[in-house]
Structures are given as C-alpha cells and as structure tokens.
Motif scaffolding. Structure first.
Motif, PDB file in Angstrom:
ATOM      1  N   UNK A 595       0.836  -1.208   0.000  1.00 39.14           N
ATOM      2  CA  UNK A 595       0.000   0.000   0.000  1.00 39.14           C
ATOM      3  C   UNK A 595       0.864   1.248   0.000  1.00 39.14           C
ATOM      4  N   UNK A 596       1.882   1.285   0.856  1.00 34.05           N
ATOM      5  CA  UNK A 596       2.763   2.446   0.941  1.00 34.05           C
ATOM      6  C   UNK A 596       3.490   2.672  -0.377  1.00 34.05           C
ATOM      7  N   UNK A 675       7.472   1.662  10.976  1.00 27.08           N
ATOM      8  CA  UNK A 675       8.663   0.841  11.202  1.00 27.08           C
ATOM      9  C   UNK A 675       8.682  -0.327  10.222  1.00 27.08           C
ATOM     10  N   UNK A 676       9.818  -1.009  10.155  1.00 23.91           N
ATOM     11  CA  UNK A 676       9.931  -2.169   9.266  1.00 23.91           C
ATOM     12  C   UNK A 676       8.978  -3.278   9.692  1.00 23.91           C
ATOM     13  N   UNK A 678       6.057  -2.868  11.107  1.00 22.68           N
ATOM     14  CA  UNK A 678       4.712  -2.467  10.682  1.00 22.68           C
ATOM     15  C   UNK A 678       4.539  -2.599   9.167  1.00 22.68           C
ATOM     16  N   UNK A 679       5.597  -2.371   8.413  1.00 22.02           N
ATOM     17  CA  UNK A 679       5.504  -2.482   6.960  1.00 22.02           C
ATOM     18  C   UNK A 679       5.200  -3.908   6.519  1.00 22.02           C
ATOM     19  N   UNK A 680       5.553  -4.888   7.338  1.00 23.55           N
ATOM     20  CA  UNK A 680       5.304  -6.286   6.985  1.00 23.55           C
ATOM     21  C   UNK A 680       3.961  -6.797   7.507  1.00 23.55           C
ATOM     22  N   UNK A 681       3.166  -5.920   8.100  1.00 23.24           N
ATOM     23  CA  UNK A 681       1.850  -6.324   8.589  1.00 23.24           C
ATOM     24  C   UNK A 681       0.804  -6.147   7.488  1.00 23.24           C
ATOM     25  N   UNK A 682      -0.476  -6.378   7.808  1.00 29.02           N
ATOM     26  CA  UNK A 682      -1.542  -6.391   6.808  1.00 29.02           C
ATOM     27  C   UNK A 682      -2.685  -5.469   7.238  1.00 29.02           C
ATOM     28  N   UNK A 683      -3.494  -5.077   6.256  1.00 27.90           N
ATOM     29  CA  UNK A 683      -4.701  -4.290   6.508  1.00 27.90           C
ATOM     30  C   UNK A 683      -5.870  -4.960   5.808  1.00 27.90           C
ATOM     31  N   UNK A 684      -6.959  -5.142   6.547  1.00 27.99           N
ATOM     32  CA  UNK A 684      -8.197  -5.661   5.956  1.00 27.99           C
ATOM     33  C   UNK A 684      -8.969  -4.480   5.367  1.00 27.99           C
TER      34      UNK A 684
END
Length: 764
Positions: A595-596, A675-676, A678-684
C-alpha cells in the motif's frame, strides 16, 4: 483528472492560457485559478457506501436526522443574511468612495481648475486600483476576476485550492469595492457570486478545530455533496444581492452555475434568495431615510429604472429583431476579443507579481485619461425647459453633468462617463430622456465601454462582467433607438433595456435567468415579450460563432468542465476505446508495504479492491477504496499481524476520521512514519471499501458513459469486461478520460467536422 486510477501526475499540460502549451493531447491537472497556476483535482460527490458508512448511518436516530435537516435550513438562512449584508455594504462603500471622488473633482471643475481636477481624478483612481491589485496579488491571487468560472467548475466537480478560503473572501470584498470605485469598467455582480459561494463554503465546512467550532451538529456537512448544495445556494444569493433579483438569482444558479439540481435544492436556494431580498429591502428603506451618507442610494435604485407603461406594435418588431441579431454578433465578438486579451495578460502575468500590478496600473491610467478627456470632444447642450431633476447636476450623480460647460448647460457624455456604472445604467434606462443624449456622444460611449470592459477584466483584481456588459449593451441599444427613432414607437430608454438584454444573451448565452433579472431590474412585466425575443435571437446567432464567455474562460484557464451534452464523436466510441492502463489494484487483505509503495509511486485517488482465492472462489471485484481512506488507515495503524479477516474495526474509528478534510489539512503519505515491522503487517480493506461502485461494461457507448458520469457527479467509473474469465476490472474512467483533448489525442481522425457537429448538437 487522471490517466488511469485517479489523479495521476504523469500527464500534465499547461492551461490553454499558458504561453508554453504541451504538444501532447492530454488533460491537465493544473489550471489558472484566479491569477496563478494551481494543481486541481476532482470532487467526491458520490456517496461512498462501505460497511463503516452503513454502520454509522444505522446508528443514527430520528433526532440526528432532524438535526441534519434543521441545520441545512439554518445554514441557508445564515448564508442569505451574511450575503445580503455584504452586498449592501459593498454597494454603500462603492457609492460613497466613488461619490466623494466625483464631488471633489466636480468642485475643482466648478472653480475652472481643470488640471487639478484631472490630477485628483487620476491619482484617486490609480491609488484605488493599486490597492486592489496589491492585496489581490499578495494575499489571495485566487480572488482575481469574477470567480464565476471557478465556482461553476467546482459545482461541476473540479476542486481548486484556495477558492473558498477566508483570505479569498476578504480580498474579494475589499478588492471589489476599491476596484469598482476606481472607475475601471468592471462590475461587482460576478465577485458577489464568488463571495456568496465563499460564505456558503465557510459556513458549511463542518466546524473548525482551529477556532474551536466542533459542534456535533456541524459534522454532518463534512462531505462534498452537502457543500455543493450550500455553494449553489450561495451563488443564487450572490446574484440576488448584486441586482436585488431573488428569482433571477435562483434561476441563474440553476441555468448557468449548477451541474446537478433537484427540487429540495430549489426550495433551499429560493429560501436563501428570499432572505436576501427581505433584508435588502429593510436596509434600502434605512438608506431612503437619509442615514447612509450622501451617496447611499445609487447602487440599489436600478430596480426602479424603467417603471413606466409602454406600448408596442407590429411595426416595432423588425428593429427589435435587428437589435437581437447585432447583439448576438457583438456578443460573440466580445467573447473572442476577451479570450485573446486574456492570453496576452497571462503572458505578462507569468513574468511575476510586479508585472501583474504594473499592468493593472497601466489600465487604470489609460481609463482615467479616456474618461476625463473624452467629454471635452463633445459639445455642451442647453438644459431642457422642464428637466426631471436639477440641471446642471452639481456635486452628485445625475443625468445633467455640468463638467466644463457654462451655467444652464450640461455635457451628455460626462453624464454617462463621470458616474458610477450603476448610475450610468440608470441614466441609460431612464424614461422620457429621448432628447437628453446626442448620437455622437452615445456612439463614443458605446465604443469606449466595449473596449474598456475587455481590457479591464483581466487585471489582477476582483472584476465582474455583468455590469460592463449591461452598460455596453444599453449604450448600443440607445444608438439603435436613435437611428430608427422615426420608424419606431419605442423610447430610447426601452431600446437601452433591450440592447442590454441582447448583449447579455450574445455574451453569456443564458436566457431564462437573464430575462427575469432584467425584469426585476426594470420593474416592468410589459417588457417580457420583447426581452424574450431579443435574448432568444442573440443567443442563437452568437452560438453559431463561439461558446458563452464563462465556458471560454474556463477552457482558457484549463478547468476540465464536463458539458451537459456529449460530443457527437463520442457516439462512435466505446469506453474501452479511451480507458488506459496500467491499472493499480489492491487485494482485500493487503500488505502495508504494498500500500505504501503504490501510494508513494502514484497520485491516483481511487483503487479497485479485488478478492482472490482463497478468500473467494474466483477473482472478483469487491469494490473501490479511496486514497484518503487508505492514508487514514495507515495513520491510525489499523494493522493485522496475519492476513486474516474478522477483526472488529468499528470501535477504532469515528465518522470524523473519514470526513473530507480541507486541501491544506489533507494527509500526505510522506507524513506517515512506519517501522519495518509495521511495513510487513496487513490491513483488511473490506470494511472501508465501497462495495457498490458504479460500473459500466467495456462496450458501452462513450456518450452514454459521460452522461452517466456527469449526472451522478462521479469521480470514478469502473469498467468491467464483457466476457468473463478475464480480469474482473478493465480500468477506471475519470474526468480526464472524457476530455476532448484526451479523446482526440487517442483518435485524431475524429477531429474532422467536430466544430460543426458541436454547434448542431448544442441546438438539440
């Protein structure tokens, strides 16, 4: 507004007025707003129906629905009240500023100190123009011009930064007063429309945390749809306040300004204009009692300019018909010359602020020299034996200006030139004045007004076109009346009214609203058949040559306005012929890093959301999500550690989190720090995705698609394939894809006969 998903920044061209136009046929994301080139984008008039929106509306009770309806009417009342006060003070300030200037100059003329009188007139005009241009260029360049093209484009779905801010409102009011008082041939009606729209936008912006206006009742209006309705009401109030024509104001907003209308909006616009009319009537009564200074009547007395019984016969029809034909030709010529002058002015303005101010001062110098010098070339006339007012007129507005003449004589050209524009209109429209003006003087006045109104409009100051066009048309009508006086029963004042109507119809091309405005100005319903006739004739003749003046200015500024009718060549194309790629999409559950990356690498505003197996049995279109909503999710860090659904997100957000922010407060992707981990997490994305977007099949006619897009006030229109098995979405149509520059750039063979077909389609 974009080439693919939304507001792409990859294809840019300079506005039409720019001296460096791109050779690429692509629509622009920049336009000339006021006096500066600014970025623009589309507005979201569509209701974004995601699960969060539905949950929020289900939670609202009858009390909140009542609050919403009540606040709409209350805000309309406030808009009408504020605009009427602004209009009244505007008229009063112009009459007193200009009146003091003319009185001091006239006193010097009476003492035969002509050179000193000229210097007083010259430097007062120059000082007022300099002040107006300085505050406009340095504080709010978006206040330049009438503002009607920008407001009209906004109501069509085009947002430009700064057009409805507090500095713009302040400069529009103060700058309009000083510029009109400086004897420039400009009007205050156009700026009043922009002023009314500014007031409406500021009143209905949904509160302000900066000024601690966070009342929950105001939160209902933090969306583009409600702001559009309020700005439409503000536009109607502006015309109502400028001409004291409430019904004409409502019809002008309907016919010329609004791209979307419904009965409920008609009621609110009528209510707003009625408030303006009532309050103006009360304040005018105050002035008639002598409590508004020495010059507190002229600007609002046009309402009774021609309240006389008239009679006309069949023999009067041919001269009126010719008047309408010539008015249409002159109106189209006026539009053509104004567009050429605006190009030249823009070339000068691009060189910097100092050149903008110098240009305004140069126009002021030329205007002062013409206005003071031309009356010397006409002969003085003896006062009539039974004048309707004291002759000669000394020290105030009137129809018998003494100027350089001997006692018991007056200068008829000075009676028109050495007055405010409002007083000049009153003199031209006046009854029983067939012998007060000479043909030579009237012809000189017509030529002077025609060219000064063209060269005065483009200066960096608030300036309207309504009043200059009325003055020019009225003088032209008087000329025609003098030429046919032996073959017509109509008075010269009536010919002035019809001339103003014909020139307005030839330049602005509206019919119903202008007809009612003129009737409300002259207070005489007996004029209705003749005014209808000249308006219809002049508009029809002028349409054969070019577009109306506001459409020409919008195109010249680069504002991507969608017309009411589809271009004829659009019937030869399908939506698949103009949609372009590549297409950026998101999965229903997407990684934060993806997304970013997409938000940083594109300027798109909308993104299709697609569900892939195993979430769905096959690849399907779930909906569309907006850029602002994605930024809000990133800012609030509504992340999931694994790609799973079912997390309750409704408790983490409020409706205000997704409300439309002002352009200056809009969140940017560069402002979000992650953070790195957080960048590897997901959004529904499912709860925040509009699951019912408007879609069209790729084989739909482009003409049908543009009609659908405009009538519904869309920003995105998804294109889906006709044959299953392919990608669930082919592309996104945005405002950019319907622009003639984009379509004819892709299919240049369609450019043949485009102009002729456009003329006939406009008649249909």
């Amino acid at each position: 507004m974009s080439t693919r998903n939304g507001d792409s920044e990859t294809l840019l061209r300079q506005p039409f007025l720019s001296s460096q136009r791109s050779v690429v046929n692509s629509t622009s994301q920049v336009a000339i707003v006021g006096a500066n080139v600014c970025p623009i984008e589309s507005l979201d008039y569509e209701i974004f129906e995601n699960e969060f929106f539905k949950q929020d509306w289900r939670s609202r009770g009858k009390a909140q629905i009542f609050q919403y309806i009540f606040m709409k009417w209350l805000l309309c009342f406030l808009i009408g009240m504020i605009v009427s006060l602004v209009g009244f003070c505007n008229n009063l300030a112009v009459e007193n500023l200009a009146g003091i200037k003319f009185v001091v100059t006239s006193n010097m003329m009476l003492e035969r100190r002509f050179l000193l009188a000229f210097f007083i007139f010259f430097f007062s005009n120059l000082g007022l123009t300099l002040f107006a241009s300085l505050i406009t260029a340095l504080i709010a360049p978006t206040a330049t011009g009438s503002g009607i093209p920008e407001v009209k484009a906004y109501l069509n779905g085009v947002d430009a930064p700064g057009i409805f801010t507090v500095p713009t409102l302040f400069v529009k009011i103060i700058g309009s007063i000083t510029a009109v008082s400086s004897s420039l041939l400009i009007g205050k009606a156009g700026p009043m429309v922009h002023t009314g729209a500014c007031v409406a936008a500021l009143v209905g912006q949904g509160g302000s945390k900066r000024y601690r206006l966070t009342w929950k009742w105001l939160q209902f209006f933090k969306n583009d749809r409600d702001r559009r309705d309020l700005i439409t009401c503000g536009s109607a109030a502006g015309i109502a306040a400028a001409f004291r024509a409430p019904v004409g104001g409502v019809l002008f907003a309907l016919e010329e300004m609004a791209s979307w209308w419904r009965s409920a909006l008609l009621w609110r616009a009528f209510f707003t204009a009625a408030i303006v009319a009532i309050l103006l009537r009360a304040m005018i009564d105050l002035c008639l009692s002598g409590k508004c200074g020495l010059f507190g009547k002229g600007g609002l007395i046009m309402f009774d300019a021609y309240s006389a019984s008239i009679s006309y016969h069949l023999v009067d029809v041919p001269p009126v018909f010719i008047l309408g034909v010539i008015g249409g030709i002159l109106g189209s010529l006026f539009n053509l010359m104004l567009s050429k002058v605006l190009r030249i002015y823009n070339y000068i303005n691009e060189k910097g602020t100092i050149f903008k101010i110098l240009l305004a001062c140069l126009i002021s110098i030329c205007t002062s020299c013409l206005l003071f010098g031309l009356p010397w070339f006409t002969s003085c006339r003896p006062c009539p034996p039974d004048p309707t007012e004291p002759c000669p007129t000394i020290g105030r507005s009137g129809i018998y200006k003494k100027f350089q003449c001997d006692p018991n004589e007056y200068n008829d050209l000075a009676s028109l030139i050495f007055n405010t524009n409002d007083d000049a209109i009153r003199n031209l429209f006046s009854k029983n004045t067939d012998d007060e003006f000479q043909l030579r003087s009237m012809f000189i006045f017509f030529i002077t007004c025609f060219f000064l109104s063209i060269f005065s409009y483009g200066v960096v100051a608030p300036a309207g076109l309504f009043v200059p066009v009325i003055v020019t048309g009225a003088s032209y009508g008087r000329v025609v009346g003098m030429l046919v006086r032996k073959n017509s029963n109509l008075s010269h004042g009536l010919y002035a009214v019809l001339g103003a109507a014909s020139f307005l119809g030839g330049s602005m091309r509206t019919t119903v609203s202008l007809c009612v405005i003129i009737l409300e100005l002259t207070n005489n319903l007996l004029l209705l058949p003749l005014i209808m006739m000249v308006l219809l004739i002049s508009k029809t003749v002028a349409d054969a040559f070019n577009a109306n003046i506001y459409d020409i200015i919008m195109k010249a500024k680069g504002l991507p306005y969608l017309e009411t009718h589809a271009e004829p060549y659009m019937r030869q194309l399908t939506v698949g012929d103009v949609v372009t790629g590549p297409l950026q999409t998101f999965n229903g559950i997407e990684k934060v890093r993806n997304i970013v990356f997409i938000l940083k690498s594109t300027g798109h505003n909308g993104f299709p959301v697609i569900d892939e197996p195993p979430i769905s049995e096959a690849s399907v279109l779930f909906g569309i999500i907006l850029r602002d909503h994605l930024l809000t999710l990133l800012k609030k860090k509504a992340f999931l550690s694994s790609p799973a659904t079912g997390c309750d997100v409704f408790n983490k957000f409020s409706a205000d989190d997704f409300a439309k922010k002002g352009s200056s407060k809009r969140l940017k992707i560069e402002e979000i720090q992650l953070s790195e981990e957080e960048m590897d997490m997901f959004i529904d994305l499912h709860p925040f995705t509009n699951t019912s977007p408007y879609t069209v099949v790729e084989t739909m006619s482009l003409a049908k698609a543009v009609t659908l897009f405009r009538e519904l006030g869309l920003r995105h229109l998804l294109v889906i394939p006709k044959i299953s098995g392919r990608s669930p979405v082919v592309g996104i149509l945005t405002r950019h894809d319907f622009m003639p520059e984009h379509i004819l750039g892709l299919h240049p063979f369609l450019a043949r006969n485009t102009g002729r077909l456009r003329f006939f389609s406009s008649l249909v």
